[in-house]
Design an enzyme around this catalytic site. Sequence first.
Site, mmCIF file in Angstrom:
data_model
loop_
_atom_site.group_PDB
_atom_site.id
_atom_site.type_symbol
_atom_site.label_atom_id
_atom_site.label_comp_id
_atom_site.label_asym_id
_atom_site.label_seq_id
_atom_site.Cartn_x
_atom_site.Cartn_y
_atom_site.Cartn_z
ATOM 1 N N ALA A 48 26.057 40.811 49.048
ATOM 2 C CA ALA A 48 26.301 41.267 47.721
ATOM 3 C C ALA A 48 26.593 42.815 47.823
ATOM 4 O O ALA A 48 27.459 43.257 46.965
ATOM 5 C CB ALA A 48 24.909 41.449 46.948
ATOM 6 N N VAL A 49 26.170 43.643 48.648
ATOM 7 C CA VAL A 49 26.526 44.868 48.713
ATOM 8 C C VAL A 49 28.046 45.232 49.154
ATOM 9 O O VAL A 49 28.598 46.007 48.627
ATOM 10 C CB VAL A 49 25.731 45.698 50.058
ATOM 11 N N THR A 79 40.969 38.757 26.312
ATOM 12 C CA THR A 79 41.326 37.608 27.199
ATOM 13 C C THR A 79 42.904 37.651 27.882
ATOM 14 O O THR A 79 43.965 38.226 27.012
ATOM 15 C CB THR A 79 41.377 36.305 25.951
ATOM 16 N N ASP A 98 37.400 36.765 28.260
ATOM 17 C CA ASP A 98 36.370 36.535 27.103
ATOM 18 C C ASP A 98 35.504 35.232 27.550
ATOM 19 O O ASP A 98 35.960 34.137 27.975
ATOM 20 C CB ASP A 98 36.987 36.098 25.885
ATOM 21 N N LYS A 127 33.364 30.937 40.952
ATOM 22 C CA LYS A 127 34.031 29.509 41.069
ATOM 23 C C LYS A 127 35.321 29.565 41.541
ATOM 24 O O LYS A 127 36.218 29.977 40.965
ATOM 25 C CB LYS A 127 34.026 28.978 39.635
ATOM 26 N N PRO A 166 40.704 41.128 31.285
ATOM 27 C CA PRO A 166 41.593 40.409 32.046
ATOM 28 C C PRO A 166 41.778 40.927 33.597
ATOM 29 O O PRO A 166 42.353 40.333 34.349
ATOM 30 C CB PRO A 166 43.022 40.810 31.402
ATOM 31 N N MET A 200 44.862 28.500 33.906
ATOM 32 C CA MET A 200 44.529 27.538 35.129
ATOM 33 C C MET A 200 45.471 26.413 35.172
ATOM 34 O O MET A 200 44.782 25.122 35.448
ATOM 35 C CB MET A 200 42.880 26.927 34.981
ATOM 36 N N ASP A 253 31.341 36.526 37.775
ATOM 37 C CA ASP A 253 32.204 35.605 38.375
ATOM 38 C C ASP A 253 33.363 36.421 39.054
ATOM 39 O O ASP A 253 33.376 37.288 39.261
ATOM 40 C CB ASP A 253 32.888 34.506 37.329
#
Length: 422
Positions: free
Chosen positions: A24-25, A298, A270, A237, A192, A352, A215
Amino acid sequence: MTTNPYPLGLRLDGRRVVVVGGGAVATRRVPALLDAGADVLLVAPELTPALRARADAGRLHWVPRRFAPEDLDGAWLVQVAIDDPIAAASVSAVAAERRIFCVRADDRTAATAWTPAVTRHGPVTVAVFGGGDPRRAMTVRDAIRDLLAVRLVPNGTAPTQSMPDAATAAAGATGAAGARQTGRVALVGAGPGDPELITVKGWRLLTEADVVVADRLVPGLLLDELRPDVELVDASKIPYGPSRAQEEINQILVDRALAGACVVRLKGGDPYVFGRGGEELLACAAAGVPVTVVPGVTSSIAAPAAAGIPVTHRGVAHEFTVVSGHLAPDSPASLVRWEALAGLRGTLVILMGLKNLAAITATLIAHGRPPQTPVAVVQEGTTGTQRTLRSTLDAVAADVLTADVRPPAVVVVGDVVGALDG
């Protein structure tokens, strides 16, 4: 006698910086190094999904093992991002022998360099040291950030305001945060890619957070500005790669909030535009956890705009449609009526959709969209690594492969692609 640190701005463009640790760091610190143009060598047996995505995209070099002294060959700076004091001490000892400044996440008193609390406003970067007290540094930093955001005038100079006023404002903000209601979740759209495109409300909630569940598409520099004691949960993801299950993310939000934490679920773009924010809200509501939703800018609109493409334009397009292309047109699970979209005259924005782009374009052409329809693909829109590929509907899938365009990328189909061309 304790001496004060000597403030210095390091110009790291093209220079080797070694980061030891992949947790995490490191996830928080690496984005700022990349933003500075550093040649980052990351040494760690394992990486968080967010760091792995950067490595896979060629943004940094990853050595999948434990630290070795030769890793510092040619290095200008080393950041030790591990919590094992013995291992961290061994890295800093090698750095000291080679006269390389070393930042220690585990023990700032043993470090030869500190990372300050930083805020950025366009070309202005402000770094604050708090005499070893991170909270003090963050409080002053936030007060300065407010001054820059609200009162910086166009010629780049700020109107006169005394530091006592700023300090008072910061103290008031800290007091309000201390009295806040705990045990809640905020679904915050981070925008974005450009860290300055997060909303003021989103940034404020981020500064109040005890836990941030982020994310992979959130602007990394936002993570660099978190308080040191904030728990960062990587909920990345990776497309067609490692990722947390949505049910696991939902449970993390609920568990941390029920434990009394202020949780920010930080999402690229968003929360409600293919962000699964609705599922997270329902999970929290079922557990009795209050939720605040903060919309974000977005990428479906911002990425084309950053590339000089308006999604609507008078006399060219009176409507635009945003669609997910993560499923192929012939997939039984797809909810998209591609044949209907082919018959529209306006702008089609596909998120995507790189993996299935060949099938999507073939389907649109088969149902009437002209093969020579202009298409643009904007990779990593609004960031320093943005690039744009322009093509036509019948050629874009092959052109994307030739140019090695990678996610995240936004595909824009329609005559608006050339609407603003000279």
